[in-house]
Write a protein that holds these residues in place. Structure first.
Motif, PDB file in Angstrom:
ATOM      1  N   HIS A 254     -27.851 -46.653  10.249  1.00 41.21           N
ATOM      2  CA  HIS A 254     -26.878 -46.699   9.160  1.00 41.21           C
ATOM      3  C   HIS A 254     -25.606 -45.942   9.556  1.00 41.21           C
ATOM      4  CE1 HIS A 254     -26.410 -46.604   4.493  1.00 41.21           C
ATOM      5  NE2 HIS A 254     -25.263 -46.806   5.096  1.00 41.21           N
ATOM      6  N   LEU A 255     -25.789 -44.764  10.118  1.00 42.56           N
ATOM      7  CA  LEU A 255     -24.648 -43.948  10.536  1.00 42.56           C
ATOM      8  C   LEU A 255     -23.832 -44.655  11.605  1.00 42.56           C
ATOM      9  CD1 LEU A 255     -23.204 -41.207  10.282  1.00 42.56           C
ATOM     10  CD2 LEU A 255     -24.762 -40.333  12.048  1.00 42.56           C
ATOM     11  N   GLY A 256     -24.507 -45.246  12.576  1.00 39.97           N
ATOM     12  CA  GLY A 256     -23.800 -45.950  13.637  1.00 39.97           C
ATOM     13  C   GLY A 256     -22.986 -47.115  13.115  1.00 39.97           C
ATOM     14  N   LEU A 257     -23.536 -47.841  12.146  1.00 41.98           N
ATOM     15  CA  LEU A 257     -22.839 -49.002  11.607  1.00 41.98           C
ATOM     16  C   LEU A 257     -21.589 -48.605  10.830  1.00 41.98           C
ATOM     17  CD1 LEU A 257     -25.916 -51.111  10.467  1.00 41.98           C
ATOM     18  CD2 LEU A 257     -24.373 -51.639  12.362  1.00 41.98           C
ATOM     19  N   ILE A 258     -21.673 -47.534  10.049  1.00 45.91           N
ATOM     20  CA  ILE A 258     -20.490 -47.157   9.271  1.00 45.91           C
ATOM     21  C   ILE A 258     -19.441 -46.462  10.137  1.00 45.91           C
ATOM     22  CG2 ILE A 258     -21.826 -46.978   7.134  1.00 45.91           C
ATOM     23  CD1 ILE A 258     -21.664 -43.953   7.343  1.00 45.91           C
ATOM     24  N   LEU A 259     -19.872 -45.896  11.271  1.00 49.42           N
ATOM     25  CA  LEU A 259     -18.920 -45.264  12.186  1.00 49.42           C
ATOM     26  C   LEU A 259     -18.432 -46.223  13.267  1.00 49.42           C
ATOM     27  CD1 LEU A 259     -20.535 -41.732  12.756  1.00 49.42           C
ATOM     28  CD2 LEU A 259     -18.663 -42.345  11.212  1.00 49.42           C
ATOM     29  N   GLU A 260     -18.922 -47.450  13.249  1.00 48.95           N
ATOM     30  CA  GLU A 260     -18.596 -48.429  14.289  1.00 48.95           C
ATOM     31  C   GLU A 260     -17.097 -48.509  14.592  1.00 48.95           C
ATOM     32  OE1 GLU A 260     -18.935 -51.282  17.168  1.00 48.95           O
ATOM     33  OE2 GLU A 260     -20.609 -50.252  16.208  1.00 48.95           O
ATOM     34  N   PRO A 261     -16.216 -48.591  13.586  1.00 50.93           N
ATOM     35  CA  PRO A 261     -14.783 -48.712  13.896  1.00 50.93           C
ATOM     36  C   PRO A 261     -14.209 -47.500  14.623  1.00 50.93           C
ATOM     37  CG  PRO A 261     -15.232 -49.346  11.617  1.00 50.93           C
ATOM     38  CD  PRO A 261     -16.464 -48.687  12.129  1.00 50.93           C
ATOM     39  N   LYS A 262     -14.878 -46.355  14.514  1.00 53.25           N
ATOM     40  CA  LYS A 262     -14.344 -45.130  15.103  1.00 53.25           C
ATOM     41  C   LYS A 262     -15.008 -44.755  16.434  1.00 53.25           C
ATOM     42  CE  LYS A 262     -13.441 -43.215  10.495  1.00 53.25           C
ATOM     43  NZ  LYS A 262     -13.723 -42.097   9.557  1.00 53.25           N
ATOM     44  N   LEU A 263     -16.048 -45.493  16.813  1.00 49.24           N
ATOM     45  CA  LEU A 263     -16.779 -45.130  18.016  1.00 49.24           C
ATOM     46  C   LEU A 263     -15.966 -45.402  19.268  1.00 49.24           C
ATOM     47  CD1 LEU A 263     -20.407 -46.410  17.258  1.00 49.24           C
ATOM     48  CD2 LEU A 263     -19.574 -44.058  17.257  1.00 49.24           C
ATOM     49  N   LYS A 264     -16.041 -44.469  20.201  1.00 50.09           N
ATOM     50  CA  LYS A 264     -15.379 -44.654  21.480  1.00 50.09           C
ATOM     51  C   LYS A 264     -16.208 -45.567  22.366  1.00 50.09           C
ATOM     52  CE  LYS A 264     -13.062 -40.140  21.491  1.00 50.09           C
ATOM     53  NZ  LYS A 264     -12.871 -38.860  22.216  1.00 50.09           N
ATOM     54  N   HIS A 265     -15.546 -46.142  23.343  1.00 49.36           N
ATOM     55  CA  HIS A 265     -16.221 -47.048  24.265  1.00 49.36           C
ATOM     56  C   HIS A 265     -16.679 -46.264  25.493  1.00 49.36           C
ATOM     57  CE1 HIS A 265     -16.000 -50.767  27.107  1.00 49.36           C
ATOM     58  NE2 HIS A 265     -17.233 -50.446  26.785  1.00 49.36           N
ATOM     59  N   TRP A 266     -18.003 -46.038  25.567  1.00 45.71           N
ATOM     60  CA  TRP A 266     -18.603 -45.367  26.717  1.00 45.71           C
ATOM     61  C   TRP A 266     -19.285 -46.425  27.571  1.00 45.71           C
ATOM     62  CZ3 TRP A 266     -20.287 -42.216  22.142  1.00 45.71           C
ATOM     63  CH2 TRP A 266     -19.410 -41.143  21.919  1.00 45.71           C
ATOM     64  N   SER A 267     -18.667 -46.749  28.688  1.00 46.39           N
ATOM     65  CA  SER A 267     -19.125 -47.865  29.509  1.00 46.39           C
ATOM     66  C   SER A 267     -20.566 -47.700  29.989  1.00 46.39           C
ATOM     67  CB  SER A 267     -18.193 -48.044  30.719  1.00 46.39           C
ATOM     68  OG  SER A 267     -16.898 -48.361  30.300  1.00 46.39           O
ATOM     69  N   LEU A 268     -20.905 -46.504  30.469  1.00 43.37           N
ATOM     70  CA  LEU A 268     -22.245 -46.302  31.011  1.00 43.37           C
ATOM     71  C   LEU A 268     -23.305 -46.473  29.927  1.00 43.37           C
ATOM     72  CD1 LEU A 268     -24.147 -45.582  33.274  1.00 43.37           C
ATOM     73  CD2 LEU A 268     -23.742 -43.150  32.795  1.00 43.37           C
ATOM     74  N   LEU A 269     -23.046 -45.894  28.754  1.00 41.65           N
ATOM     75  CA  LEU A 269     -24.013 -46.003  27.672  1.00 41.65           C
ATOM     76  C   LEU A 269     -24.142 -47.449  27.205  1.00 41.65           C
ATOM     77  CD1 LEU A 269     -25.817 -44.008  26.201  1.00 41.65           C
ATOM     78  CD2 LEU A 269     -24.076 -43.791  24.427  1.00 41.65           C
ATOM     79  N   GLU A 270     -23.029 -48.157  27.192  1.00 47.69           N
ATOM     80  CA  GLU A 270     -23.076 -49.565  26.807  1.00 47.69           C
ATOM     81  C   GLU A 270     -23.847 -50.389  27.834  1.00 47.69           C
ATOM     82  OE1 GLU A 270     -19.986 -53.239  26.051  1.00 47.69           O
ATOM     83  OE2 GLU A 270     -19.370 -51.200  25.512  1.00 47.69           O
ATOM     84  N   GLU A 271     -23.638 -50.095  29.105  1.00 47.29           N
ATOM     85  CA  GLU A 271     -24.363 -50.812  30.154  1.00 47.29           C
ATOM     86  C   GLU A 271     -25.860 -50.518  30.081  1.00 47.29           C
ATOM     87  OE1 GLU A 271     -22.516 -49.802  33.819  1.00 47.29           O
ATOM     88  OE2 GLU A 271     -20.614 -50.762  33.322  1.00 47.29           O
ATOM     89  N   LEU A 272     -26.214 -49.276  29.771  1.00 47.61           N
ATOM     90  CA  LEU A 272     -27.629 -48.953  29.603  1.00 47.61           C
ATOM     91  C   LEU A 272     -28.204 -49.665  28.377  1.00 47.61           C
ATOM     92  CD1 LEU A 272     -27.771 -45.143  30.477  1.00 47.61           C
ATOM     93  CD2 LEU A 272     -28.802 -47.033  31.756  1.00 47.61           C
ATOM     94  N   GLY A 273     -27.373 -49.839  27.348  1.00 47.30           N
ATOM     95  CA  GLY A 273     -27.816 -50.619  26.199  1.00 47.30           C
ATOM     96  C   GLY A 273     -28.091 -52.053  26.592  1.00 47.30           C
ATOM     97  N   ASP A 274     -27.202 -52.650  27.387  1.00 48.01           N
ATOM     98  CA  ASP A 274     -27.413 -54.012  27.887  1.00 48.01           C
ATOM     99  C   ASP A 274     -28.705 -54.101  28.699  1.00 48.01           C
ATOM    100  OD1 ASP A 274     -25.099 -55.067  26.777  1.00 48.01           O
ATOM    101  OD2 ASP A 274     -23.885 -54.621  28.537  1.00 48.01           O
TER     102      ASP A 274
END
Length: 355
Positions: A254-274
């Motif tokens: 829930h917190l992640g979804l409401i903060l989505e517009p403000k979240l920074k783009h962390w490439s490594l974390l996103e790649e690990l998510g993929d």
């Protein structure tokens, strides 16, 4: 569909928690409450996120159950079959590498097709790739979800909520001794239910944002972690611990979804998510290989070796998963989906660390 950085980060977080738990438990055993709870939190987070995603990608109305199940199979089956077959091959050819895993053809075939069964030489149900127990729950959830494809999203979520909670309560009342029945009358699918309700509210734009709400969700997540540690092995405290795990995961989602517009783009974390699905399925092999090499080279005489080997295992597993995702997983998905490129969206590919 837009790319949700929050979903990617949560998938990475879930996979890393499971990786942390297994990296250290491989060295010092599974009795440490921090290790045990970390693994449970990771799995429950996967389930809550999965429940959200299934509601989000199917939308408000009816959907095609065959198409839904086909896409889920394309996403989870190939890589699972690959690593299940690797585990089966090792168990057949080098059984000394395992403590409890035993190869038999029925065990292998039932594992491939997500048939919940009692594992030979083990106490309880488990696929030949032990990590696959979570995928058995995923497939169980997918089938139940697809069976209600003719309903509206609200009706679907309500029916599944009643069904999974009823199954959980039946397990508490009946206290079955058969491991297969215990598996299906377990509390775990309730985590999908919570994710579905968050998805339902998100579709309607009903998630409340704001600083106060964000702080409240943060406090709820912290309280959930505290409750997650109360499990002392008794039935009551185990259920309370599970409630805490779900509260933690749901609050983070829930917190992640409401903060989505403000979240920074962390490439490594996103790649690990993929790569979280590849990380989930492959990490136990990497941990075993690193531990084997450590025993043959530096030994375990010094206590610091445990920390060193665990950290090296975690880093190596992450690197390996990124390579597996790029060189094996993505080409398979592209081929089976008949596309040259995967669309720029995390959601259709986000379940259990997986789609």
């Amino acid at each position: 569909m837009n790319k949700f950085h929050s979903i990617q980060y949560l998938r990475a977080c879930a996979a890393l928690l499971v990786l942390f738990a297994h990296a250290f438990s491989y060295q010092i055993g599974i009795d440490n409450p921090i290790i045990v709870t970390a693994g449970r939190l990771g799995v429950v987070l996967f389930f809550v996120v999965s429940g959200f995603i299934m509601v989000y990608i199917t939308g408000n109305g009816v959907f095609s159950a065959p198409t839904f199940l086909k896409r889920r199979a394309i996403r989870i089956v190939p890589l699972y079959w690959l690593f299940t077959s690797v585990a089966a091959l090792l168990a057949a050819l080098a059984p000394s590498l395992f403590q409890t895993t035993v190869f038999t053809w029925p065990h292998y075939l039932q594992s491939l097709f997500f048939v919940v069964h009692e594992a030979p030489e083990r106490d309880g149900v488990s696929p030949i790739l032990a990590l696959g127990w979570t995928l058995n729950y995923e497939v169980y959830f997918y089938i139940a979800f697809a069976a209600l494809a003719f309903l509206s999203v609200t009706a679907r979520v309500i029916v599944l909520t009643v069904f999974f909670i009823a199954m959980w309560l039946a397990g508490l009342v009946m206290a079955p001794t058969n491991p297969v029945i215990q598996f299906y009358l377990n509390a775990s699918p309730v985590a999908f239910v919570i994710g579905m309700w968050i998805g339902r509210r998100y579709l309607d734009g009903g998630l409340v944002s704001g600083t106060r709400h964000a702080w409240l969700l943060g406090l709820m997540a912290a309280a959930g972690v505290v409750l997650a540690f109360v499990d002392d092995g008794t039935p009551l405290m185990s259920q309370i611990s599970f409630v805490g795990q779900v509260m933690w995961a749901a609050s983070l989602l829930h917190l992640g979804l409401i903060l989505e517009p403000k979240l920074k783009h962390w490439s490594l974390l996103e790649e690990l998510g993929d790569a979280s699905y590849a990380l989930y399925l492959s990490h136990i092999f990497v941990i075993g290989a690193v531990a084997y090499l450590a025993r043959r080279t530096i030994g375990y005489e010094h206590p610091a070796t445990v920390l060193l080997v665990s950290v090296v295992s975690i880093v190596t597993a992450c690197i390996a998963s990124l390579a597996i995702h790029q060189m094996i997983e993505k080409p398979i998905l592209l081929a089976l989906n008949g596309r040259r490129t995967i669309r720029n969206t995390s959601l259709p590919y986000a379940v259990t660390g997986n789609k």
